[in-house]
Design an enzyme around this catalytic site. Structure first.
Site, PDB file in Angstrom:
ATOM      1  N   LYS A 185       0.867  -1.186   0.000  1.00 36.73           N
ATOM      2  CA  LYS A 185       0.000   0.000   0.000  1.00 36.73           C
ATOM      3  C   LYS A 185       0.901   1.233   0.000  1.00 36.73           C
ATOM      4  O   LYS A 185       1.397   1.657   1.035  1.00 36.73           O
ATOM      5  CB  LYS A 185      -0.924   0.055   1.227  1.00 36.73           C
ATOM      6  CG  LYS A 185      -1.971   1.156   1.055  1.00 36.73           C
ATOM      7  CD  LYS A 185      -2.364   1.848   2.334  1.00 36.73           C
ATOM      8  CE  LYS A 185      -1.523   3.027   2.709  1.00 36.73           C
ATOM      9  NZ  LYS A 185      -1.565   4.206   1.816  1.00 36.73           N
ATOM     10  N   GLU A 260       9.428   2.086  10.658  1.00 38.95           N
ATOM     11  CA  GLU A 260      10.481   3.009  10.186  1.00 38.95           C
ATOM     12  C   GLU A 260       9.839   4.392  10.212  1.00 38.95           C
ATOM     13  O   GLU A 260       9.094   4.741   9.313  1.00 38.95           O
ATOM     14  CB  GLU A 260      10.918   2.657   8.759  1.00 38.95           C
ATOM     15  CG  GLU A 260      11.323   1.215   8.533  1.00 38.95           C
ATOM     16  CD  GLU A 260      12.643   0.863   9.192  1.00 38.95           C
ATOM     17  OE1 GLU A 260      13.412   1.784   9.524  1.00 38.95           O
ATOM     18  OE2 GLU A 260      12.886  -0.335   9.410  1.00 38.95           O
ATOM     19  N   CYS A 294      13.564  11.357   6.096  1.00 42.96           N
ATOM     20  CA  CYS A 294      13.385  11.041   7.512  1.00 42.96           C
ATOM     21  C   CYS A 294      14.671  11.231   8.301  1.00 42.96           C
ATOM     22  O   CYS A 294      14.644  11.599   9.461  1.00 42.96           O
ATOM     23  CB  CYS A 294      12.899   9.617   7.654  1.00 42.96           C
ATOM     24  SG  CYS A 294      13.892   8.490   6.688  1.00 42.96           S
ATOM     25  N   GLU A 394       9.700  17.122  14.192  1.00 40.35           N
ATOM     26  CA  GLU A 394      10.057  16.879  12.797  1.00 40.35           C
ATOM     27  C   GLU A 394       9.249  17.840  11.937  1.00 40.35           C
ATOM     28  O   GLU A 394       8.025  17.845  11.994  1.00 40.35           O
ATOM     29  CB  GLU A 394       9.716  15.427  12.433  1.00 40.35           C
ATOM     30  CG  GLU A 394      10.148  15.080  11.044  1.00 40.35           C
ATOM     31  CD  GLU A 394       9.830  13.633  10.679  1.00 40.35           C
ATOM     32  OE1 GLU A 394       8.699  13.193  10.936  1.00 40.35           O
ATOM     33  OE2 GLU A 394      10.723  12.959  10.136  1.00 40.35           O
TER      34      GLU A 394
HETATM   35  P1  NAD Z   1       2.248   9.207   7.007  1.00 38.65           P
HETATM   36  O1  NAD Z   1       2.474   8.594   8.334  1.00 38.65           O
HETATM   37  O2  NAD Z   1       1.207  10.216   6.867  1.00 38.65           O
HETATM   38  O3  NAD Z   1       1.932   8.085   5.930  1.00 38.65           O
HETATM   39  C1  NAD Z   1       2.795   6.995   5.701  1.00 38.65           C
HETATM   40  C2  NAD Z   1       1.981   5.837   5.176  1.00 38.65           C
HETATM   41  O4  NAD Z   1       1.157   5.374   6.231  1.00 38.65           O
HETATM   42  C3  NAD Z   1       1.055   6.212   4.028  1.00 38.65           C
HETATM   43  O5  NAD Z   1       0.987   5.157   3.107  1.00 38.65           O
HETATM   44  C4  NAD Z   1      -0.274   6.417   4.724  1.00 38.65           C
HETATM   45  O6  NAD Z   1      -1.383   6.215   3.885  1.00 38.65           O
HETATM   46  C5  NAD Z   1      -0.191   5.335   5.802  1.00 38.65           C
HETATM   47  N1  NAD Z   1      -1.066   5.556   6.952  1.00 38.65           N
HETATM   48  C6  NAD Z   1      -1.477   6.718   7.470  1.00 38.65           C
HETATM   49  N2  NAD Z   1      -2.318   6.496   8.511  1.00 38.65           N
HETATM   50  C7  NAD Z   1      -2.421   5.155   8.640  1.00 38.65           C
HETATM   51  C8  NAD Z   1      -3.150   4.297   9.519  1.00 38.65           C
HETATM   52  N3  NAD Z   1      -3.959   4.780  10.471  1.00 38.65           N
HETATM   53  N4  NAD Z   1      -3.014   2.957   9.380  1.00 38.65           N
HETATM   54  C9  NAD Z   1      -2.207   2.453   8.424  1.00 38.65           C
HETATM   55  N5  NAD Z   1      -1.519   3.209   7.554  1.00 38.65           N
HETATM   56  C10 NAD Z   1      -1.609   4.554   7.659  1.00 38.65           C
HETATM   57  O7  NAD Z   1       3.681   9.741   6.559  1.00 38.65           O
HETATM   58  P2  NAD Z   1       4.054  10.519   5.243  1.00 38.65           P
HETATM   59  O8  NAD Z   1       3.590  11.924   5.423  1.00 38.65           O
HETATM   60  O9  NAD Z   1       3.627   9.754   4.036  1.00 38.65           O
HETATM   61  O10 NAD Z   1       5.650  10.428   5.297  1.00 38.65           O
HETATM   62  C11 NAD Z   1       6.405  11.271   6.076  1.00 38.65           C
HETATM   63  C12 NAD Z   1       6.829  10.583   7.360  1.00 38.65           C
HETATM   64  O11 NAD Z   1       7.504   9.368   7.048  1.00 38.65           O
HETATM   65  C13 NAD Z   1       7.814  11.390   8.146  1.00 38.65           C
HETATM   66  O12 NAD Z   1       7.492  11.348   9.505  1.00 38.65           O
HETATM   67  C14 NAD Z   1       9.132  10.699   7.884  1.00 38.65           C
HETATM   68  O13 NAD Z   1      10.104  10.893   8.864  1.00 38.65           O
HETATM   69  C15 NAD Z   1       8.710   9.286   7.794  1.00 38.65           C
HETATM   70  N6  NAD Z   1       9.723   8.511   7.077  1.00 38.65           N
HETATM   71  C16 NAD Z   1      10.474   7.596   7.765  1.00 38.65           C
HETATM   72  C17 NAD Z   1      11.457   6.877   7.118  1.00 38.65           C
HETATM   73  C18 NAD Z   1      12.292   5.855   7.839  1.00 38.65           C
HETATM   74  O14 NAD Z   1      12.900   5.019   7.175  1.00 38.65           O
HETATM   75  N7  NAD Z   1      12.365   5.870   9.141  1.00 38.65           N
HETATM   76  C19 NAD Z   1      11.665   7.075   5.760  1.00 38.65           C
HETATM   77  C20 NAD Z   1      10.878   8.016   5.086  1.00 38.65           C
HETATM   78  C21 NAD Z   1       9.899   8.718   5.764  1.00 38.65           C
END
Ligand code: NAD
Length: 491
Positions: A185, A260, A294, A394
């Site tokens: 997803k 992650e 991230c 962040e």
């Molecule tokens: P987000 O948490 O909004 O979304 C990430 C994913 O999770 C999306 O596919 C989203 O649809 C899904 N999601 C959201 N709510 C959910 C729920 N209740 N249940 C299941 N899935 C759900 O994050 P974003 O805005 O897409 O990405 C940015 C974030 O990702 C930042 O906090 C960044 O630090 C983090 N990030 C972490 C890493 C790492 O490797 N640690 C790498 C890249 C990004």
């Protein structure tokens, strides 16, 4: 026509009829509802496509397809799995321009950056997974006991929009290498590269059902995957907020959850560092991908007596950025990727000003000359106190904070002074001291004096940055169970 002129991802996906489909059990099918979501180009805020959204019922079908494919795929010899992954790698390289254009369109990456980093680094995860698989010992002996590593089963993989293809390959490739089958997803905000990737996996000839794609929202498809009794493991890359929600939903089915999550990574510049070499690349690293990484080093921790010099170099570096149309080859920094993120960045810059940090460059609003699109000004704050919101939260945008220290102990204390522990950097001349400071930072990956990226280096978080490890051998081992078979060999 050159490859570059021909690479229009929207026309390509439209012609292939992908926009209203998901990939389940080897078939591009219509989802069970007619819900759709726009794909918005952040440089114009115009809708460039619409994708069909899967539902919880579609997740049931995708999980069943992955379950049906699991016995055969997990028993497929490693050499054959590696061969198919190498084919996926090859196709990513062949379609690199199409993928780069898709990423630029869906999340605003400058095209030069999408070509130089987003796509090739994504391809590396697939190459590395195939390479590691070819030599991995799934059975090892400990005395007369065999320790066998087996695939965990069906995996739900949830990815974000910031490095859309890279985050997909960092999960899909090692999961498939391990012998798992998957339901992906991707972020609903960056579905173009995911659709192209699904097409690549399909064209590479993986057996039906091994890889399934369910585009959809987090609360619907992500949640359905997390609590699904037919899914053995969830791996999510995203915000700490989403990671917590996934963990809670997954708890009832006792599935493995690999998280992650977010970061607020420090860049400690030691007193003996050559500032010309330490500050400029640190600013560049923070603002890479418009600060939407991230592990971006967003807190530069510098000796107080050298603060003025640091500020001068930092501002000069930011002044060289070319913010603008992501399709212009000269652009180094495109827009922020979506409106929610744009508003968050504006809010946090305003917060830094209100908190009394010293603005070195940038500020709220768009850069001069950019009247529309989600463009933010590269912003640097100095004289930041570690307790300020801009040093703790962040921001996930083009904002750097500079924090001064008086002693090395204090520098380490500041480096560790957030809820996160994802990445870190340390700069200095005396390598013994640089290594010692790296050893004291509580995080999953430390970079000393800006080394080249290493796709074999495991990556992941301490504290609220998560609990998983991706990349390299550890990235594949995330998807393996451990079985011990006693009496395997004669005593
Ligand atoms: P987000 O948490 O909004 O979304 C990430 C994913 O999770 C999306 O596919 C989203 O649809 C899904 N999601 C959201 N709510 C959910 C729920 N209740 N249940 C299941 N899935 C759900 O994050 P974003 O805005 O897409 O990405 C940015 C974030 O990702 C930042 O906090 C960044 O630090 C983090 N990030 C972490 C890493 C790492 O490797 N640690 C790498 C890249 C990004």
């Amino acid at each position: 026509m050159t490859v570059r002129e021909a690479a229009d991802p929207i026309a390509h996906l439209e012609a292939a009829g992908r926009f209203d489909r998901i990939l389940v059990g080897g078939h591009w099918i219509l989802p069970l509802s007619d819900k759709r979501a726009p794909v918005i180009d952040p440089s114009t805020e115009e809708t460039v496509a619409e994708i069909a959204l899967a539902t919880a019922d579609d997740v049931d079908c995708a999980a069943a397809a992955a379950r049906a494919a699991f016995p055969r795929w997990s028993a497929t010899p490693a050499a054959e799995r590696a061969r198919l992954l190498s084919r996926v790698h090859q196709l990513i390289l062949e379609r690199a321009e199409l993928l780069a254009q898709a990423i630029s369109r869906e999340m605003g990456a400058a095209i030069a950056y999408a070509r130089a980093a987003q796509v090739p680094f994504a391809a590396e995860h697939v190459r590395v997974a195939a390479e590691n698989l070819a030599s991995y010992a799934f059975t090892r002996m400990r005395g007369t006991t065999a320790i066998v590593r087996e695939p965990i089963g069906v995996c739900g993989l949830i990815t974000p929009w910031n490095w859309p293809l890279y985050q997909i390959t960092a999960k899909v490739a090692p999961a498939l290498a391990a012998g798992c089958t998957v339901v992906l997803k991707p972020s609903e905000l960056s579905p173009l590269s995911a659709l192209l990737f699904a097409e690549i996996v399909d064209d590479a000839g993986l057996p039906a059902g091994v890889f399934n794609l369910a585009n959809g929202t987090g609360p619907e498809v992500g949640e359905a995957l997390s609590c699904h009794p037919g899914i053995d493991m969830i791996s999510i890359t995203g915000s700490t907020r989403a990671g917590v929600l996934v963990s809670k939903s997954a708890a009832d089915t006792v599935k493995r959850v690999a998280l992650e999550l977010g970061g607020k990574s420090p860049n400690v510049i030691l007193p003996d560092a050559d500032l010309e070499r330490a500050v400029g690349p640190g600013v560049a690293a923070c603002f890479r991908n418009v600060g939407q990484s991230c592990s971006a080093p967003t807190r530069m921790i510098v000796p107080r007596e050298r603060l003025a010099e640091v500020e001068r170099i930092a501002a000069a570096t930011a002044a060289r950025f070319v913010v603008g149309d992501p399709r212009d080859e000269a652009t180094t920094h495109g827009p922020v990727s979506n409106r929610a993120q744009f508003e968050r960045v504006q809010h946090m810059i305003g917060m830094g000003i209100a908190e009394g940090a010293k603005l070195i460059c940038g500020g709220t609003g768009r850069p001069e000359g950019l009247e529309r699109g989600l463009f933010a000004r590269p912003t640097i704050f100095s004289e930041v106190a570690s307790g300020m919101a801009i040093a703790q939260e962040e921001i996930f945008g083009p904002v750097l904070t500079i924090i001064a220290y008086d002693t090395i102990d204090e520098a380490v204390e500041i480096a560790n002074d957030t809820i996160y522990g994802l990445g870190a950097h340390v700069q200095g001349a005396d390598m013994e001291q640089v290594r010692a400071v790296a050893g004291r930072i509580r995080c999953g990956q430390v970079h000393l004096n800006y080394p080249a990226w290493d796709p074999q280096a495991p990556f992941g978080g301490y504290k609220r940055s998560g609990n998983g490890r991706e990349f390299g051998i550890e990235g594949m081992e995330e998807f393996l169970e451990t079985k011990s078979i006693l009496g395997y060999a004669a005593a």
